[in-house]
Design a protein around this motif. Sequence first.
Motif, short mmCIF file in Angstrom:
data_model
loop_
_atom_site.label_atom_id
_atom_site.label_comp_id
_atom_site.label_asym_id
_atom_site.label_seq_id
_atom_site.Cartn_x
_atom_site.Cartn_y
_atom_site.Cartn_z
N GLU A 5 40.43 112.93 11.61
CA GLU A 5 39.63 112.03 10.79
C GLU A 5 40.08 112.07 9.32
O GLU A 5 40.02 111.07 8.62
CB GLU A 5 38.14 112.40 10.88
CG GLU A 5 37.49 112.07 12.21
CD GLU A 5 37.18 110.58 12.35
OE1 GLU A 5 37.84 109.92 13.17
OE2 GLU A 5 36.31 110.09 11.62
N TYR A 6 40.51 113.26 8.91
CA TYR A 6 41.04 113.36 7.54
C TYR A 6 42.43 112.74 7.44
O TYR A 6 42.68 111.88 6.57
CB TYR A 6 41.06 114.81 7.07
CG TYR A 6 41.94 115.02 5.85
CD1 TYR A 6 41.63 114.41 4.63
CD2 TYR A 6 43.11 115.79 5.92
CE1 TYR A 6 42.45 114.57 3.52
CE2 TYR A 6 43.93 115.95 4.82
CZ TYR A 6 43.61 115.34 3.62
OH TYR A 6 44.42 115.49 2.53
N THR A 7 43.33 113.14 8.34
CA THR A 7 44.72 112.69 8.17
C THR A 7 44.86 111.19 8.45
O THR A 7 45.76 110.55 7.94
CB THR A 7 45.69 113.50 9.06
OG1 THR A 7 45.27 113.40 10.44
CG2 THR A 7 45.72 114.96 8.66
N CYS A 8 43.95 110.63 9.26
CA CYS A 8 44.02 109.18 9.51
C CYS A 8 43.16 108.37 8.55
O CYS A 8 43.54 107.31 8.11
CB CYS A 8 43.58 108.86 10.94
SG CYS A 8 44.61 109.66 12.16
N LYS A 9 41.98 108.88 8.25
CA LYS A 9 41.03 108.06 7.49
C LYS A 9 40.59 108.65 6.16
O LYS A 9 39.80 108.05 5.44
CB LYS A 9 39.76 107.83 8.35
CG LYS A 9 40.02 107.20 9.69
CD LYS A 9 38.73 107.07 10.47
CE LYS A 9 38.96 106.79 11.95
NZ LYS A 9 37.78 107.10 12.76
N GLY A 10 41.06 109.87 5.87
CA GLY A 10 40.70 110.47 4.59
C GLY A 10 39.31 111.09 4.57
O GLY A 10 38.80 111.45 3.50
N LYS A 11 38.70 111.26 5.73
CA LYS A 11 37.35 111.86 5.73
C LYS A 11 37.41 113.34 5.42
O LYS A 11 38.22 114.07 6.00
CB LYS A 11 36.71 111.68 7.11
CG LYS A 11 36.18 110.30 7.35
CD LYS A 11 35.14 110.33 8.47
CE LYS A 11 34.71 108.91 8.84
NZ LYS A 11 33.84 108.92 10.02
N PRO A 12 36.56 113.81 4.53
CA PRO A 12 36.63 115.22 4.14
C PRO A 12 36.27 116.17 5.29
O PRO A 12 35.52 115.79 6.20
CB PRO A 12 35.63 115.33 3.00
CG PRO A 12 34.78 114.13 3.09
CD PRO A 12 35.57 113.07 3.76
N ILE A 13 36.80 117.38 5.23
CA ILE A 13 36.57 118.37 6.28
C ILE A 13 35.56 119.43 5.83
O ILE A 13 34.51 119.60 6.43
CB ILE A 13 37.91 119.02 6.69
CG1 ILE A 13 38.86 117.94 7.26
CG2 ILE A 13 37.68 120.14 7.71
CD1 ILE A 13 40.25 118.43 7.59
N ILE A 14 35.92 120.15 4.78
CA ILE A 14 35.02 121.18 4.24
C ILE A 14 34.27 120.56 3.07
O ILE A 14 34.86 120.29 2.03
CB ILE A 14 35.82 122.42 3.80
CG1 ILE A 14 36.54 123.03 5.02
CG2 ILE A 14 34.92 123.44 3.11
CD1 ILE A 14 37.38 124.24 4.70
N MET A 15 32.98 120.32 3.25
CA MET A 15 32.25 119.48 2.30
C MET A 15 31.10 120.20 1.61
O MET A 15 30.36 120.95 2.26
CB MET A 15 31.65 118.28 3.04
CG MET A 15 32.65 117.34 3.63
SD MET A 15 31.82 115.90 4.39
CE MET A 15 31.30 116.63 5.94
N PRO A 16 30.91 119.94 0.33
CA PRO A 16 29.65 120.36 -0.30
C PRO A 16 28.50 119.58 0.34
O PRO A 16 28.69 118.44 0.80
CB PRO A 16 29.82 119.99 -1.77
CG PRO A 16 30.95 119.02 -1.83
CD PRO A 16 31.79 119.22 -0.60
N LEU A 17 27.33 120.17 0.36
CA LEU A 17 26.20 119.56 1.07
C LEU A 17 25.88 118.16 0.57
O LEU A 17 25.43 117.31 1.33
CB LEU A 17 24.95 120.45 0.94
CG LEU A 17 25.11 121.91 1.38
CD1 LEU A 17 23.76 122.61 1.37
CD2 LEU A 17 25.74 122.03 2.76
N ASN A 18 26.14 117.91 -0.72
CA ASN A 18 25.73 116.61 -1.27
C ASN A 18 26.63 115.47 -0.84
O ASN A 18 26.37 114.33 -1.20
CB ASN A 18 25.62 116.68 -2.80
CG ASN A 18 26.94 117.00 -3.46
OD1 ASN A 18 27.81 117.64 -2.85
ND2 ASN A 18 27.12 116.59 -4.69
#
Lengths: 673, 673
Positions: free
Chosen positions: A573-586
């Motif tokens: 999801e990150y490498t294809c769409k840029g969705k973050p993996i390790i995220m701050p709660l906000n």
Amino acid sequence: MIEINDKSIRLKLGSFELMHKKDFPMFAVGYGENTYEMSHGNFNISKYYKIKIPLREFKVISKTSESYEILFYSHSGEELKCRFNISMDALNIEILSHSEQLNRFWIYIPASENEEIYGCGEQYSYLNLRSKRVPLWVSEQGVGRNKREIITHFANFKDDAGGDWYTTYFPQPTFVSSKNYYAIVHSYAYSEFDFSHRDFHELEIHEIPQKIEFGVGESLIDTVIKLSKNIGLPNPLPEWIYNGVILGLQGGRDVVMPKIMNALEKGLKITGLWIQDWEGKRITTFGKQLMWNWVYDESMYPDLPGMINQLKSMGIRTLGYINTFLALEGSLYKEASQKGYLVKKNNGEEYHVVVTTFPAALVDFTNPEAREWIKNVIKSNMIGIGLSGWMADFGEYLPTDAVLYDGTQAELYHNRYPVEWAKINAEVVQEAGKKGEVVFFMRAGNLYSAKYSTLFWHGDQLVNWSRDDGLPSVIVAALSMTMSGIGLTHSDIGGYTTLAKNVPDIVVTKRTKELFMRWAEQATFTPVMRTHEGNWPDENWQFDSDEETLEHFARMSKVHYALKPYIKHLVEEYTCKGKPIIMPLNLKYKVDNVEELKYQYLFGEDLLVAPVVESGQNVKKVFLPDDEWIHLWSGKKYSGGIYEIETPIGYPPVFYRLSSRWKDIFEKAGGVE
Amino acid sequence: MIEINDKSIRLKLGSFELMHKKDFPMFAVGYGENTYEMSHGNFNISKYYKIKIPLREFKVISKTSESYEILFYSHSGEELKCRFNISMDALNIEILSHSEQLNRFWIYIPASENEEIYGCGEQYSYLNLRSKRVPLWVSEQGVGRNKREIITHFANFKDDAGGDWYTTYFPQPTFVSSKNYYAIVHSYAYSEFDFSHRDFHELEIHEIPQKIEFGVGESLIDTVIKLSKNIGLPNPLPEWIYNGVILGLQGGRDVVMPKIMNALEKGLKITGLWIQDWEGKRITTFGKQLMWNWVYDESMYPDLPGMINQLKSMGIRTLGYINTFLALEGSLYKEASQKGYLVKKNNGEEYHVVVTTFPAALVDFTNPEAREWIKNVIKSNMIGIGLSGWMADFGEYLPTDAVLYDGTQAELYHNRYPVEWAKINAEVVQEAGKKGEVVFFMRAGNLYSAKYSTLFWHGDQLVNWSRDDGLPSVIVAALSMTMSGIGLTHSDIGGYTTLAKNVPDIVVTKRTKELFMRWAEQATFTPVMRTHEGNWPDENWQFDSDEETLEHFARMSKVHYALKPYIKHLVEEYTCKGKPIIMPLNLKYKVDNVEELKYQYLFGEDLLVAPVVESGQNVKKVFLPDDEWIHLWSGKKYSGGIYEIETPIGYPPVFYRLSSRWKDIFEKAGGVE
């Protein structure tokens, strides 16, 4: 939206706004000179500003439906010609020309008091950078990084190596605001992003940059995704990387192989063996150090290609090590030196840098032949013998007074050097046809490292619990990388740095069993688990120092492996769409004080991880955002709120969302024994 | 000489030159904000410059035979109106007006590469400041003052108290150039004098100053004399001060009196007893500390007035101690607090400052009633009981965010606070009719302290041999004070600071016998000899710690006393005519590298002193300028050159000029047994 009248300019994209008027000019320009002192990759930078002139006046030169050319100027004669390209969700400011003799640049962005600011690359101490003035300079991260820690002073005493809250291997001239916009400054010059003023942010660049970009998102996470895509997404990680841990071992075949056999016997899931001393080693006052001549050491690893094959047949990949240096004793140095591939001093001699204890030469990446040469070294000596990856170390040491092959000012190339190092490694992988199979991991970086490097690690932490340089700091590092658009990060399990020699007892910190175990627990919930023996292996607790540790580590490796489908999905999801993996709660929930909660994170959208980052903690206070949560280990159900969670060794506070489509996976992972 | 045409201004006085042209403007102005963090009198100052605009344009407004009014301006609207008053040997630049919202000021002075720069008040590490950027801010001097000394890091660890080469109690916005000119900037704002540029000096002032003065001399010494006279000369020292040493003792009458009797018996020439604990004491983690309530302690010193009289009849004066604070437990604090005489915070509460370990209040010197009140305290409680002097300690601690009675910005009063403290003490002496009889000595200071304070001491050195904070540093301090026009300085014999508690063994430095003796030898050849027991008296070597030390010290006191006619003459030549006392060699001789020779000095024109400032030194290499010299102890004759001189304890390298009219005095001093 752009509004221009005689007196002012106003640019508006969503809740992001830029403006210009006489008493709030958009730009200032100036002239200055910096003095850089480097000690072992740590820099003391003195700034001198000769002039700093706000450009209060402006004149629209031309205008189309999508762009404006505007001349900003002062009555004293300083000029800056810019083109503003505006789309629905982005604003590019190109600097087309400027008056001569300017080499300092400031842009002002209206700020609000309760705004939060994230990013600036890899930050270890603070997540929210509002109220900070953030220098952006590629350097060692520092040992201690806090003047209230005595170890910082010992690191400073002889080597100026103590660092500070902002010293980092990987600064990046980008940030994300809670007003749902991001900024990218296209410059590798020394910069300072100043978020300490009430009414404005001031970005200071020590050259006139080519371009500044702003983009807006519909939400904070959408903004982060847009930034990620803008700076570039890397290839997916190889399939094999999810199959267990990468064990960092060293000492030669006869040491390494029995350790692997023993670990396998105890049930450790091993997917990789990382032997940083594949090219030999040396003992120095700093610890066990490597040879830095990128040829495999036949005495330590006889028939290494055979050993690599043997391991591969057991499902274990072998990884090596390389960096930007060449040791002066080595055959490769001799060749590179003869061919003139090395960074030089202004008197024409080679620039030899003492990194820790011995001098080494730097490959000149501005020389296309030198690049091809080092690429071929990697291709034949590393990929050629069957290595599936390597640590691509360093990248912070280009001296600012060096002379480069293509004439670029070293002061302006320093921050770019690690990016080129990443690009070289990426080209090697691509050209060798190993995309998606070979992984290299870097600590140094800057703008565009993200798209070249296959993986990052957080560098050399202290083997302790300190906020600024121990276990807690790798969580902040991962989160700040995420907020800089970079998703693939991990750390040395247990940390790296022990100052053990020539320091008084009060300073000596050794990795304890508890620290190793807690660090492993945290690493379980990151994309990659990898150990490092540290700079003094014999002084520090290792994964196999006792049975209990090995059993604990084996169990965590199985939990990590059980999560493989989920983790692989997150990475894609990150490498294809840029969705973050390790995220701050906000990034997903409404949270009032992110800074206070920065040692908790979302690992993907469905796992909430609150690692134990203090010694002796059996119960931890955990904040659960408003959702329905299942405790990973007990299956107990929680709704949003603050809870005291029991945290015996092996069971850090981790929760999954009740409604997750990965529920079965989480149940399996939680049930690993 | 002033030359003005359409494009440029040139002002020339001897070899001093100021100029203005478009590409070398004389002034820049700007706006900025500083952030000051204070920890125990040590400051961390962050500077932010919003604008810095060179004033490239000018217009002559009016002109007389002696002065020019000139408007300097930028096309962006910044203006600075100056009046230049020119005489044969001086140039005054008055700033008559300036555009609003400016609070930063820069003046550029053409520089030459081999120029030497001296002064800037009391500097401990460097004498020649060419190549340095010198901050001018009244503060603690720091403990260690060098990042290569481990003690600096320990002082920094908890308290940010390590200092650096430029931290000083007594900065002064003046300097002297080897081009035979001096400069005085009339401002108490934070300033930086930047001598690091090849072609110009840049003086940066954090306000628009009232006036800048330049003056030229026929020689370097003539320039120094002119500066001394310009900033003001103090009264001569009292006659009694030359009659021996001032013994710093403490512990109460029963401790002090027997020590004096014993010392007298051993032949020590004592002219003063300095009891800093006359007002009582407290024991803290920092050491034996004082009570800070300026009333004599009847339990420790029963009938102190009687004791003072008794000592006076024996030819011994008694001195006390006071500082700018009031301890919160004391009766004086209560009174001052009720009357509103104390420095306040912006919320209206009193500002209590932790100096070392306990909080204390600061007297507000901008309040005329508070001044009168503290003057009366000194008059009645100190002079009234018969004290002949005191240490007037501190003056560095006015917080920049304090609120002052008369509305002055504390940031702009901070550097002035010690000057007002000196003025208050001077007024006390004057009004009590004790001029030429009472002596007070200060460490903190700034412009015009010179004319108010009767004597200075160099502050709290480490009890060691370190260049930046030990015995050698007091020589550089004395010389830099001389080059700032200030003649009357001395030091705590043996140094003051021991970090003895809560630090590891490698940091603990205790005063050794050798250090005490060598320090006493150096002090013999200064205007005043005075001991201090240090912050941990019991841990450190004292003047009477063994017989040999006491005998050595008694002999040095006699040498000092034997020099009385010469020293008194030097002091009078300074206080009447501004002639320097402790001089770098180049004030009289041609010397190539003053910085290398900075630990040698002339004590008056006829004595050359090369104190032993290293441990274990039995032979010292001494440079004798081109003259005829007699070795003080052996009578051996030397001409100019470099010699290896034997330096057994008690016999530091000291030489007098063969042709001196004080030859008999020197022979007598050299022959003391």
